[in-house]
Design an enzyme around this catalytic site. Structure first.
Site, PDB file in Angstrom:
ATOM      1  N   GLU A  50       1.249  -1.157  -0.223  1.00  0.00           N
ATOM      2  CA  GLU A  50       0.093   0.082  -0.018  1.00  0.00           C
ATOM      3  C   GLU A  50       1.604   1.452  -0.091  1.00  0.00           C
ATOM      4  O   GLU A  50       1.906   1.560   0.657  1.00  0.00           O
ATOM      5  CB  GLU A  50      -1.262  -0.306   0.629  1.00  0.00           C
ATOM      6  CG  GLU A  50      -1.474   1.479   1.103  1.00  0.00           C
ATOM      7  CD  GLU A  50      -2.500   1.121   2.316  1.00  0.00           C
ATOM      8  OE1 GLU A  50      -2.413   0.153   3.211  1.00  0.00           O
ATOM      9  OE2 GLU A  50      -3.511   1.847   2.371  1.00  0.00           O
ATOM     10  N   GLU A 381     -11.357  -3.351   3.121  1.00  0.00           N
ATOM     11  CA  GLU A 381     -11.328  -3.374   4.684  1.00  0.00           C
ATOM     12  C   GLU A 381     -13.040  -2.870   4.340  1.00  0.00           C
ATOM     13  O   GLU A 381     -13.283  -2.794   5.766  1.00  0.00           O
ATOM     14  CB  GLU A 381     -10.386  -3.059   5.700  1.00  0.00           C
ATOM     15  CG  GLU A 381     -10.104  -3.668   6.407  1.00  0.00           C
ATOM     16  CD  GLU A 381      -8.897  -2.619   8.224  1.00  0.00           C
ATOM     17  OE1 GLU A 381      -9.865  -1.884   7.473  1.00  0.00           O
ATOM     18  OE2 GLU A 381      -8.337  -3.623   8.187  1.00  0.00           O
TER      19      GLU A 381
END
Ligand code: AHR
Length: 659
Positions: A50, A381
């Protein structure tokens, strides 16, 4: 009398306990090399990438000029004019043409008189530019000449403002009002950190500058405009089974407008529309307002990186929801089509042949062959009924067109809470392909939960442990360390994953990268500054598991039970059928050495022993001491069906034996 009796009984109990403990310490472990539990999935140990902690811009993406195209919200971020007040004089003027060109809205207009010598200084990311003596650097200028007559020179400086390199930059492009890109080489005469770049403009003329860029030439595979080789090498060395990208929360964005849109990240740099990173202001005490995503590292480069390091690509796409910890925007169901379209087009971009629209695009970017993407994450998420609803719409469409692509689905940010159990039951009822679980918890939790997957349904969805890391303090705290304790706790948990590789098909530590001053999150697997990098004990644990995953998991037990905490030891074993090797992993969480005796069902020959250990569990690596803790390898003597050894205190030990 009563007292005596009580004491006698008590002493007797103590003696029994001591005997039990003694027996435990000495009782033999059993390894059954001929009774494989499950084949080892090639994907088991992978990477989570990320752009957090400056992982991409200011990190692995080797661009040295921050805000190279003046497109940051504050266009002079990282820039100064030289002499200092020339912006106000009108010599330099920032033009914003966002209405005509949203992807590349700003540029610098420079209008000079005959006697002018003016310049732009860029201070680089974080602590400034790092230069290596005699390495060639590519200076790239994107400009258009409105009135010819300006001459350019470029200088590079060390932190004390000493010039360590310079070049003259003849502007070769005609004064035709068209944008041109010109590249020159500059070679520093010295190694320096904390450096700067100055580009000087002299003589009467008018010039628009859209980009000033500086790249080292020692990038990964020497690709121009490429990735930092020291950082990619560290990924390559892990031989990861997969690479999940581009995140993480950046997939969602703090608002839907800041979500990751892969189509904005491919092709010409000036077509890649920058967004402010969710990490610019998401962590209150680690504000980095200049954290922008330039997408110089975009989806084509991610796929290429996967190919380079031999990892299965696992892109994650936005599911029409922004980060649920932030604005938590949800796109109405009847407006989801462009989002679903992006997901479908991504599969075509990765796998379509060159007769397809997106397959042709990929070929035009230099990769006619498909990337053979087999995995796709739908949502990062996310959780809750709205996610479940969106997911169904995405899944139906993706499965109808690409039934062979396995979809990874989220269960939120933690385990065993209602958020998790709701999503888990929805996904199991839907027979999802792969369920993503996240764990950021204490070392004790990781030790205590190595048995988590022992009871998971073998016929249900596969599990992706998509984010995990043991925390010595709270997330984001300076005291939250990548030390031996957290690394060994993860190793305990990983023996449980390995033993359950029949149900867990992928796992990745998170986050992957962090800049030593530009971070927002702790802990992280690999740390760097602008000049160098180091790996953590946690990295070494990943390295040892990933490079020794074998081809089959075999039972390793004590008293018929998995070894998960008895005598402070966690253990697992694999066989590598190709190399005819048995590989045993033992984690000793005690501060004392521990004698082990292992009985095998097949004879072994001598091999090697690899140990990661230290008397201090607080030991860490750092930029100054990158090799403080690292695995040590030695020869290991063994013969026949019995193996004896004493494992070191606080250690992960691998024994590799020829079968
Ligand atoms: O790994 C850091 C963050 O943790 C990720 O961006 C997110 O998915 C999770 O909350």
């Amino acid at each position: 009398m009563i007292n005596l009796h009580y004491r006698t009984v008590f002493t007797f109990i103590l003696l029994i306990q001591a005997a039990v403990q003694h027996t435990n310490a000495q009782s033999a472990y059993q390894v059954e090399t001929k009774q494989p539990l499950t084949p080892m999935p090639a994907t088991l140990w992978g990477l989570f990438f990320e752009d957090i902690n400056r992982a991409a811009d200011g990190g692995v993406y080797a661009e040295m000029v921050e805000n190279r195209s003046f497109d940051f919200p504050k266009p002079m971020t990282a820039w100064e004019t030289w002499p200092s007040n020339r912006l106000r004089d009108g010599v330099f003027l920032v033009i914003n043409q966002s209405a005509q060109n949203a992807a590349d809205p700003k540029y610098m207009e420079i209008t000079t008189g005959a006697k002018d010598t003016v310049g732009l200084v860029n201070s680089g990311f974080d602590e400034g530019m790092a230069f290596k003596k005699e390495l060639t650097y590519n200076l790239i200028l994107r400009y258009r000449q409105l009135k010819a007559g300006i001459h350019c020179r470029a200088f590079i400086f060390d932190r004390r403002n000493h010039i360590i390199g310079h070049i003259t930059l003849p502007l070769l492009a005609p004064a035709d009002h068209d944008w041109h890109t010109q590249q020159m080489n500059i070679v520093p005469q010295d190694t320096a950190a904390g450096g700067k770049l100055l580009v000087i403009f002299e003589g009467a003329g008018k010039l628009d500058v859209d980009r000033i860029s500086l790249f080292p030439t020692d990038t990964w595979k020497q690709r121009p405009g490429g990735l930092r080789a020291d950082l990619v090498q560290k990924l390559y060395d892990l031989h990861p089974g997969f690479l999940r990208f581009p995140g993480g929360c950046i997939v969602e964005g703090n608002q839907i407008v800041h979500r990751y849109q892969w189509k904005h990240t491919i092709g010409n740099l000036e077509d890649r529309q920058m967004v402010q990173s969710i990490w610019a202001d998401d962590v209150p005490d680690r504000q980095t307002p200049d954290y922008m995503e330039s997408f110089g590292l975009g989806f084509f480069e991610y796929f290429q990186l996967c190919e380079d390091i031999g990892a299965e690509p696992l892109p994650i796409i936005n599911v029409g929801m922004s980060c649920q910890f932030d604005a938590a925007e949800v796109v109405p169901v009847n407006e989801l089509e462009p989002y679903i379209g992006d997901a479908l087009d991504l599969v075509e971009f990765a796998n379509g042949d060159t007769s397809t629209y997106w397959g042709r695009k990929r070929a035009q970017l230099g990769h006619p062959a498909p990337f053979h993407m087999k995995l796709l994450g739908v949502g990062n998420e996310n959780w809750g009924p709205q996610y479940a609803e969106h997911l169904k719409l995405f899944t139906d469409r993706l499965k109808a067109k690409y039934p062979d692509v396995k979809l990874v689905n989220a269960t939120g940010y933690s385990r065993n809470i209602p958020v998790f159990t709701y999503m888990d039951s929805v996904l199991r009822a839907r027979k999802a392909d792969i369920i993503d679980e996240h764990f950021y918890d204490t070392p004790k939790w990781f030790m205590d939960n190595s048995n988590r997957y022992d009871s998971y349904d073998r016929n249900g969805p596969k599990i992706f442990v998509g984010e995990y890391a043991a925390q010595s303090d709270r997330i984001g705290s300076m005291k939250n360390k990548n030390n031996l304790l957290t690394a060994l706790a993860e190793a305990c948990f990983m023996t449980g994953i390995e033993r359950n590789a029949g149900v867990v098909s992928m796992a990745s530590y998170a986050p992957l990268f962090a800049h030593v001053t530009g971070w927002q999150w702790t802990p992280n697997l690999i740390w760097f500054d602008n000049a160098s990098s180091y790996v953590t004990p946690n990295y070494w644990v990943q390295y040892l598991f990933s490079n020794n995953k074998g081809t089959e998991v075999v039972p390793m037990t004590v008293g018929g039970k998995a070894i998960q905490g008895q005598d402070s030891t966690w253990a697992s074993a694999v066989v590598d059928k190709e190399k005819h090797q048995l590989i045993i992993k033992l984690v000793n969480m005690s501060s004392k050495p521990s004698a082990k005796s292992i009985k095998l069902d097949a004879a072994v020959k001598s091999g090697t022993i690899i140990t990661l250990s230290n008397t201090h569990t607080t030991i860490e690596n750092s930029i100054a001491n990158p090799g403080n803790i690292k695995p040590e390898t030695a020869a290991f003597k063994a013969k026949g069906k019995n193996v004896s050894l004493t494992v070191k205190p606080n250690s992960l030990t691998l024994i590799k034996l020829d079968l």
